[in-house]
Design an enzyme around this catalytic site. Sequence first.
Site, PDB file in Angstrom:
ATOM      1  N   ARG A 110      68.461  45.077 -18.245  1.00 31.40           N
ATOM      2  CA  ARG A 110      68.472  44.189 -19.404  1.00 31.40           C
ATOM      3  C   ARG A 110      69.843  44.191 -20.059  1.00 31.40           C
ATOM      4  O   ARG A 110      70.354  45.246 -20.422  1.00 31.40           O
ATOM      5  CB  ARG A 110      67.404  44.626 -20.412  1.00 31.40           C
ATOM      6  CG  ARG A 110      67.250  43.675 -21.590  1.00 31.40           C
ATOM      7  CD  ARG A 110      66.068  44.072 -22.459  1.00 31.40           C
ATOM      8  NE  ARG A 110      66.237  45.390 -23.062  1.00 31.40           N
ATOM      9  CZ  ARG A 110      65.403  45.910 -23.947  1.00 31.40           C
ATOM     10  NH1 ARG A 110      64.328  45.235 -24.304  1.00 31.40           N
ATOM     11  NH2 ARG A 110      65.611  47.108 -24.459  1.00 31.40           N
ATOM     12  N   THR A 114      72.191  39.984 -24.710  1.00 29.92           N
ATOM     13  CA  THR A 114      71.325  38.801 -24.605  1.00 29.92           C
ATOM     14  C   THR A 114      69.864  39.148 -24.373  1.00 29.92           C
ATOM     15  O   THR A 114      68.992  38.290 -24.539  1.00 29.92           O
ATOM     16  CB  THR A 114      71.786  37.911 -23.438  1.00 29.92           C
ATOM     17  OG1 THR A 114      71.595  38.612 -22.194  1.00 29.92           O
ATOM     18  CG2 THR A 114      73.254  37.542 -23.592  1.00 29.92           C
ATOM     19  N   ASP A 206      61.659  55.453 -24.031  1.00 26.78           N
ATOM     20  CA  ASP A 206      62.176  54.888 -22.785  1.00 26.78           C
ATOM     21  C   ASP A 206      61.393  55.496 -21.624  1.00 26.78           C
ATOM     22  O   ASP A 206      61.542  56.680 -21.298  1.00 26.78           O
ATOM     23  CB  ASP A 206      63.670  55.203 -22.642  1.00 26.78           C
ATOM     24  CG  ASP A 206      64.298  54.489 -21.447  1.00 26.78           C
ATOM     25  OD1 ASP A 206      63.848  54.733 -20.310  1.00 26.78           O
ATOM     26  OD2 ASP A 206      65.218  53.684 -21.677  1.00 26.78           O
ATOM     27  N   ASP A 209      63.497  57.168 -18.720  1.00 30.79           N
ATOM     28  CA  ASP A 209      64.057  58.461 -19.101  1.00 30.79           C
ATOM     29  C   ASP A 209      63.003  59.541 -19.168  1.00 30.79           C
ATOM     30  O   ASP A 209      63.220  60.685 -18.748  1.00 30.79           O
ATOM     31  CB  ASP A 209      64.775  58.348 -20.449  1.00 30.79           C
ATOM     32  CG  ASP A 209      66.125  57.653 -20.330  1.00 30.79           C
ATOM     33  OD1 ASP A 209      66.689  57.625 -19.213  1.00 30.79           O
ATOM     34  OD2 ASP A 209      66.602  57.119 -21.353  1.00 30.79           O
TER      35      ASP A 209
END
Length: 215
Positions: A110, A114, A206, A209
């Site tokens: 990602r 944006t 996350d 992670d």
Amino acid sequence: MSTVPSSAQIVVLDHPLVQHKLTRLRQAQTSTAGFRRLTRELSLLMCYEATRDLALEPVRIETPLEAMEGCLLSGKKLCFVSILRAGNGILDGMLDLVPSARVGHIGLFRDHDTLEAIEYYKKLPDDVAERDCILVDPMLATGHSAAAAIARVKDAGVRNIIFVCLIAAPEGIRHLSETHPDVKIVTCAVDRGLDDNGYIRPGIGDAGDRLFGTK
């Protein structure tokens, strides 16, 4: 607060075992090993729902005591497509349940400015167009990565697609239902929404992670 569109094809698994394991998964103190184990267990439960509508055909078999008519899967076979890297945490549990399924991988990251999905890897089975596909990713946040991955699978000729995730944000559900209204979403929870950085709140952090111990 963003709301889930009424037109969205979404199944939220409210089974007590699912919600128990999801709560354990969310906890900040859950270890990497525990997070990985819980993700695998939840993926098994989600796979049951995602494969609910698979076609069956009658077959005559012999039990140790007598002949009978049973049922086996018929029609098109399955392909699991993992959205890298975190999707692999769900993939393992799904393969425990359907070890004969083919596997594809799509690598997307990602753009932090944006929030759009950029592809860096794609590998799908040669016969993927002849299979039903289940795309897996722990989180449906903005929906851009999921929508991009689904578009690439459709470009390969696949027409029957289900998207499976642990948690979803209303914004992601809205985006996915607008870009791919034919795709059903299976998830364990719909959270409050996204923060200014595009993270799901309250979320699970996350997922990549936490699965791989990289942070």
